[in-house]
Design an enzyme around this catalytic site. Structure first.
Site, mmCIF file in Angstrom:
data_model
loop_
_atom_site.group_PDB
_atom_site.id
_atom_site.type_symbol
_atom_site.label_atom_id
_atom_site.label_comp_id
_atom_site.label_asym_id
_atom_site.label_seq_id
_atom_site.Cartn_x
_atom_site.Cartn_y
_atom_site.Cartn_z
ATOM 1 C CG HIS A 141 -2.341 -0.580 1.002
ATOM 2 N ND1 HIS A 141 -3.125 -0.103 -0.008
ATOM 3 C CD2 HIS A 141 -2.847 -1.710 1.464
ATOM 4 C CE1 HIS A 141 -4.147 -0.873 -0.196
ATOM 5 N NE2 HIS A 141 -4.018 -1.798 0.693
ATOM 6 C CE1 TYR A 344 -7.437 7.348 -14.621
ATOM 7 C CE2 TYR A 344 -6.092 8.308 -12.805
ATOM 8 C CZ TYR A 344 -6.517 7.192 -13.618
ATOM 9 O OH TYR A 344 -6.605 5.885 -13.061
ATOM 10 C CD GLU A 420 -0.841 3.467 12.349
ATOM 11 O OE1 GLU A 420 -0.483 3.555 13.577
ATOM 12 O OE2 GLU A 420 -0.860 2.586 11.797
#
Ligand SMILES: [Zn+2]
Ligand SMILES: [Zn+2]
Length: 441
Positions: A141, A344, A420
Site C-alpha cells: 500500500h 483522467y 497514523e
C-alpha cells in the site's frame, strides 16, 4: 371554501414547512461527532495495519472488500457488493427526507516492494504471468489507500452513531483500481458507469488523499477549481508526398510541416491560452519519420501529452491542437490526421461546494487548512465523479512532527510511511463533511 379560509390554510402550510426546514437545519452536535471519532480510532488503526499487511492489486481487492462489507453491515449500512468487480457501496438511510451525500475511498495497492521496516509491513507476493514466464511481484500500500479505507470505515461508524441527528442519505463508495490497469478503464470510471451516483441520486461527493503534497501531519490542503491535472494524449500523422531529397519541389515534405506543427503547438500555450486562469502544458514526446538522408519521406508521426486544470480550457486546447496541425499541413499541401486519447479528467473542486464546506474543514483543523494551494500535475480518477456531480477532494498531510522534509518519502515510494497521527483528523473531516452537508450547516 372562502378566500380567507384558503389564506389561513396556506399560511399554516408555509409555517409548517418553515418549522420543518428549521428542524432539518439543526446543526449536528460536533462534540458528539468528535467523541465518536475518538472512540472509533483504535479500530481505525487496527483496520489500517491489517489492510497495510495485506495489499491487493487493482480489481483484485477481494479480502479488502470482504472486510469493508462485513464492517458496514455490522454498523447498520445497506451494502451492495461486486460493483465494478470488487467495489462496495454502503448506504445509510436516516429515514428522513434530505440530500444524498457520498464519501469515497479507494482500496487498491501497488506492485512495490515495501522498505519501511514497519512491524506490519507487507510481505505479500503474487505470481504474474508475463511473456518471459512467471515472475513474483511484491505488493505494497504505497499510496496510502489502506489509510483511506480505514478512515472511511471510521467515519462510517461515526455517522451511524449520529444517525438520529441526520436527515437524507449517506452513501459510502469503496472503489477498486484507482491506480488502474494499463489500457483498461479505472475503478472510478467503472463505478460511475455501474450507477454508483444514482439510486439514490448523489448530490455531492467528497474524498481525501493522504500525502501527494508534502505537508505536516494533520494539514488539510486543497484549492477550489482544478486541483489535479487532466491528461490527454494526442497522435498526429502528417501525410506528404515522397520524393528525392535533392528535388523536394516534386513532392510534399512532411518533415518541414511537422517542424512547423511542433512549434505551432507551443504557440497554443504561449499565445492562445489565458494562463492567468490556469496552467497548461503541451509536450510532443515522439517523432518518427524517414529512412534515408536523401529521401523526403511520405509521412511523419508524432505523439504527445496535454496537461490541463480547467475543463473549458482543456476542450479549447484540444480543438486548437487539431486546428493548428490540420491548417499548417494544409498550407504546405500536406494533410494532418489528429486523434486524441482521453486520460483522467481534471480533478475539479466545485467552487460553490468548496466555499460552502470550508468552515467544516476549519472547524476540524483550524489554521492547518491550506485552502488555496497550487494545482498538482498528477491525476486522480476521483475526477470521474466530479464530471457528474459537485465534488471536492482534499489532501491530508501525513509527515510527523520532528521530521525533516528531506526525509519525507513520497507516495509510491517503497519507503512511503504515512503518519497514523493523521487518522483522527481524517475521520473527523470525512464525518463532518457528510454531517454538515446533510444538515445544511
Ligand atoms: Zn497512487
Ligand atoms: Zn492514490
Amino acid at each position: 371554501m372562502n378566500i380567507r379560509h384558503l389564506r389561513k390554510l396556506t399560511l399554516a402550510a408555509v409555517m409548517c414547512s418553515q418549522t420543518a426546514a428549521v428542524l432539518a437545519q439543526q446543526p449536528v452536535d460536533h462534540a458528539l461527532l468528535d467523541a465518536a471519532a475518538v472512540r472509533v480510532l483504535p479500530d481505525v488503526v487496527n483496520w489500517r495495519r491489517d489492510l497495510h499487511a495485506h495489499p491487493e492489486l487493482a480489481f483484485q481487492e477481494q479480502r479488502t472488500s470482504d472486510i469493508v462489507a462485513t464492517e458496514l453491515r455490522r454498523m447498520g449500512y445497506e451494502v451492495s457488493r461486486g460493483v465494478a468487480e470488487t467495489g462496495v457501496i454502503g448506504l445509510l438511510n436516516t429515514g428522513r427526507p434530505g440530500p444524498v451525500v457520498a464519501l469515497r475511498a479507494d482500496m487498491d495497492g501497488l506492485p512495490v516492494a515495501e522498505d519501511t521496516g514497519l512491524p506490519f509491513a507487507s510481505r505479500q507476493r503474487i505470481k504474474q504471468n508475463t511473456t518471459q514466464g512467471t515472475t513474483e511481484v511484491a505488493l505494497m500500500h504505497a499510496c496510502g489507500h489502506d489509510m483511506h479505507v480505514a478512515m472511511l470505515l471510521g467515519a462510517a461508524r461515526v455517522l451511524a452513531d449520529l444517525r438520529g441527528q441526520l436527515s437524507g442519505n449517506v452513501k459510502l463508495v469503496f472503489q477498486p483500481a484507482e491506480e488502474g490497469v494499463p489500457n483498461e478503464p479505472n475503478g472510478a470510471e467503472r463505478m460511475v458507469k455501474a450507477g454508483v451516483l444514482d439510486n439514490p441520486k448523489v448530490d455531492a461527493i467528497f474524498g481525501l488523499h493522504v500525502g501527494i503534497t508534502p505537508q505536516p501531519t494533520g494539514t488539510i490542503s486543497l484549492r477550489a477549481r482544478g486541483l489535479m491535472a487532466g491528461s490527454d494524449t494526442f497522435d498526429i500523422l502528417v501525410k506528404g508526398r515522397q520524393t528525392h531529397g535533392a528535388l523536394p519541389w516534386n513532392g510534399v515534405d512532411p518533415v518541414v510541416v511537422t517542424a512547423q506543427i511542433v512549434l505551432g503547438l507551443q504557440a497554443i500555450v504561449s499565445r492562445q491560452t489565458n494562463l492567468t486562469l490556469a496552467p497548461a502544458v503541451i509536450t510532443v514526446g515522439t517523432l518518427q519519420g524517414g529512412h534515408r538522408a536523401n529521401i523526403v519521406p511520405g509521412e511523419v508521426k508524432m505523439s504527445g501529452t496535454i496537461r490541463s486544470f480547467d475543463p473549458a480550457m482543456r476542450d479549447q486546447i484540444l480543438a486548437q491542437v487539431k486546428r493548428t496541425a490540420e491548417n499548417l499541413a494544409l498550407a504546405s499541401g500536406a494533410k494532418a490526421e489528429v486523434s486524441f486519447d482521453a486520460g483522467y479528467p481534471v480533478t475539479w473542486n466545485d467552487p460553490a461546494l468548496t466555499a460552502k464546506m470550508l468552515p467544516s474543514l476549519r472547524r476540524v483543523a483550524g489554521a492547518a487548512v491550506l485552502a488555496d494551494i497550487p494545482p498538482t500535475t498528477t491525476s486522480e480518477d476521483f475526477s470521474y465523479y466530479g464530471q457528474r456531480v459537485p465534488s471536492m477532494l482534499f489532501f491530508l498531510g501525513v509527515n510527523p512532527p520532528g521530521t525533516a522534509p528531506a526525509d519525507w518519502a513520497p507516495n509510491h515510494s517503497p519507503r512511503f510511511n504515512p503518519d497514523e497521527g493523521a487518522l483522527l483528523t481524517g475521520v473527523r473531516t470525512l464525518a463532518s463533511l457528510a454531517a454538515d452537508y446533510l444538515t445544511g450547516n
